[in-house]
Scaffold this motif. Sequence first.
Motif, PDB file in Angstrom:
ATOM      1  N   VAL A   1       4.564  26.196   7.650  1.00 50.06           N
ATOM      2  CA  VAL A   1       3.522  25.186   7.861  1.00 50.06           C
ATOM      3  C   VAL A   1       2.327  25.806   8.562  1.00 50.06           C
ATOM      4  O   VAL A   1       1.172  25.609   8.169  1.00 50.06           O
ATOM      5  CB  VAL A   1       4.081  24.000   8.678  1.00 50.06           C
ATOM      6  CG1 VAL A   1       2.959  23.030   9.033  1.00 50.06           C
ATOM      7  CG2 VAL A   1       5.166  23.262   7.897  1.00 50.06           C
TER       8      VAL A   1
ATOM      9  N   SER B   1       0.922  21.592   2.747  1.00 42.82           N
ATOM     10  CA  SER B   1       1.267  20.349   3.444  1.00 42.82           C
ATOM     11  C   SER B   1       1.211  19.143   2.516  1.00 42.82           C
ATOM     12  O   SER B   1       2.025  18.218   2.636  1.00 42.82           O
ATOM     13  CB  SER B   1       0.317  20.134   4.633  1.00 42.82           C
ATOM     14  OG  SER B   1       0.453  21.164   5.579  1.00 42.82           O
TER      15      SER B   1
ATOM     16  N   ALA C   1       4.368  16.842   1.701  1.00 48.49           N
ATOM     17  CA  ALA C   1       4.407  15.431   2.100  1.00 48.49           C
ATOM     18  C   ALA C   1       4.696  14.506   0.931  1.00 48.49           C
ATOM     19  O   ALA C   1       5.492  13.565   1.039  1.00 48.49           O
ATOM     20  CB  ALA C   1       3.074  15.048   2.744  1.00 48.49           C
TER      21      ALA C   1
ATOM     22  N   GLY D   1       5.059  24.438  -1.305  1.00 44.86           N
ATOM     23  CA  GLY D   1       5.224  23.133  -0.673  1.00 44.86           C
ATOM     24  C   GLY D   1       6.202  22.240  -1.418  1.00 44.86           C
ATOM     25  O   GLY D   1       6.929  21.446  -0.803  1.00 44.86           O
TER      26      GLY D   1
ATOM     27  N   THR E   1      -0.532  14.435  14.673  1.00 38.87           N
ATOM     28  CA  THR E   1      -0.416  15.633  13.844  1.00 38.87           C
ATOM     29  C   THR E   1      -1.763  16.042  13.274  1.00 38.87           C
ATOM     30  O   THR E   1      -2.033  17.241  13.108  1.00 38.87           O
ATOM     31  CB  THR E   1       0.586  15.398  12.702  1.00 38.87           C
ATOM     32  OG1 THR E   1       1.769  14.798  13.233  1.00 38.87           O
ATOM     33  CG2 THR E   1       0.955  16.695  12.022  1.00 38.87           C
TER      34      THR E   1
ATOM     35  N   GLN F   1       3.059  14.828   7.822  1.00 32.54           N
ATOM     36  CA  GLN F   1       2.469  15.880   6.999  1.00 32.54           C
ATOM     37  C   GLN F   1       1.093  15.464   6.477  1.00 32.54           C
ATOM     38  O   GLN F   1       0.162  16.271   6.431  1.00 32.54           O
ATOM     39  CB  GLN F   1       3.401  16.206   5.827  1.00 32.54           C
ATOM     40  CG  GLN F   1       4.673  16.927   6.218  1.00 32.54           C
ATOM     41  CD  GLN F   1       4.425  18.302   6.797  1.00 32.54           C
ATOM     42  OE1 GLN F   1       3.497  19.004   6.403  1.00 32.54           O
ATOM     43  NE2 GLN F   1       5.239  18.696   7.760  1.00 32.54           N
TER      44      GLN F   1
END
Length: 468
Positions: A29, A58, A62, A112, A277, A403
């Motif tokens: 990440v 990301s 996600a 990802g 985040t 995310q």
Amino acid sequence: MNSKIGTTGEQRWVLGLTAIGSVVVALDVLVVAAALTTIRQDLGATVEQLEWTVNAYSLSFAMLLMTAAAIGDRWGRRRTYAAGLALFTVASIACALAPSVPLLIAARTVQGVGAAVVMPLSMSLLGAAFPPERRGWAIGIFSGLTGLAVLGGPMIGGAVTEGLAWQWIFWINVPIGAIAIPLVLARIPESRGAVRRLDPRGAALITLAVLGIVWGVVRGAVAGWSSPEVLGSFVAGALLLLGFLAWENRAPQPMLPLSYFRSRAFSAGNAAGFFLTAALFGAVFFLAQFMQATFSSGPLKAGLQLLPWTATLFLVAPIAGRLVDRIGERPLVVTGLTLQAVGMFWISQASKGPVQYSDLVPALIVAGCGVSLAMPATQSASIGSLPQEAVGMASGIYAMMRQLGGVVGVAVLAAVFAAAGGYESFETGFARALAVCGVLSLIGAVAGLGIAVRTSAVVRLEPAEELG
């Protein structure tokens, strides 16, 4: 149905092999953070391209978390987990061999996808392997190692970049995958969960909606905020988002049950986690570059200079975890995000003039204490506010929102940085970007006020509020 694992030795294999997958996925990440300056110099990347090297990973991570968990329950968790590790490993090779930034971004997107398979399936396999009385112990070790990987990403990336080359931050995944995949197939018993209907339409709608909005933010400073490209991206993203909400409201088995958001604590916890985040990922994206640009630090030294910020998690987070059960989530979320905002504003102001590294250390510690207080509390508020049977789905939604927050945070801060002159006026752009980090943190603190005040010291596994 789940297989029963009979021996402690088998359980240790499951814990070790699922933790390995989670660690390499979490490491990637932010492992590129300390290598961004080197990648920019080697491949001639723009700030827009650099942010996509982070966001491509990301975003696909996600968007496919929920779908991957459902596929694993249907096709077999061990088999799906091994396939995710294989895809992640192959994509890591592609990242290391990428001769240009567009190919690196494409490989990071595929990486990802592999990460989206590995992360939820590792948790599912762990839950199937351990009985309830030992599950908390196993998850504690698993989560601790995963957190160490996230926070150690910039430092490890810096060490590898400086000692070898930036490509090796991806090459190191290859032997790990080559060893882990056959061991997963040999040592982890197969297990399945309740078969859930997949929601490919919902996954496609939300992916395209977020991509449209993020594309508009990324391209705004370059193409112009009033350009047809940017306005069209925002309009398309908004329409697709409305379409997603309409579909999820009537889908037989939605990937994102909207009824959950009728719980104020669930909505507030996810909103606070999103903004936490967003500020965290955005700050990491620029702080490692700031250390190299301002203090002429190498990649390794830049990663080490972030330790006053990242290392606080190991000191403060365990205390915060105990405080959640005593005083509830709301005070920790609000206080933590406010402290993070103070740290970000402090760094923003300090960086406007001549600055020494020692001037930033107190601000980094304050910001680190803030995120360490807020992170476990936002997760507890999100997951603990729903009935026990919904905990798995709630955990997936929280991970997805977190995310997405990282994607939006990097995109927004990079747009602010580019509008201030980009790398031609690095200090000015950095100061404004970190100020926006502070604003995002304050928005998260305000969202945290929506979490219900704890009236009991008992850990909540039952809904605190009516869902419908």
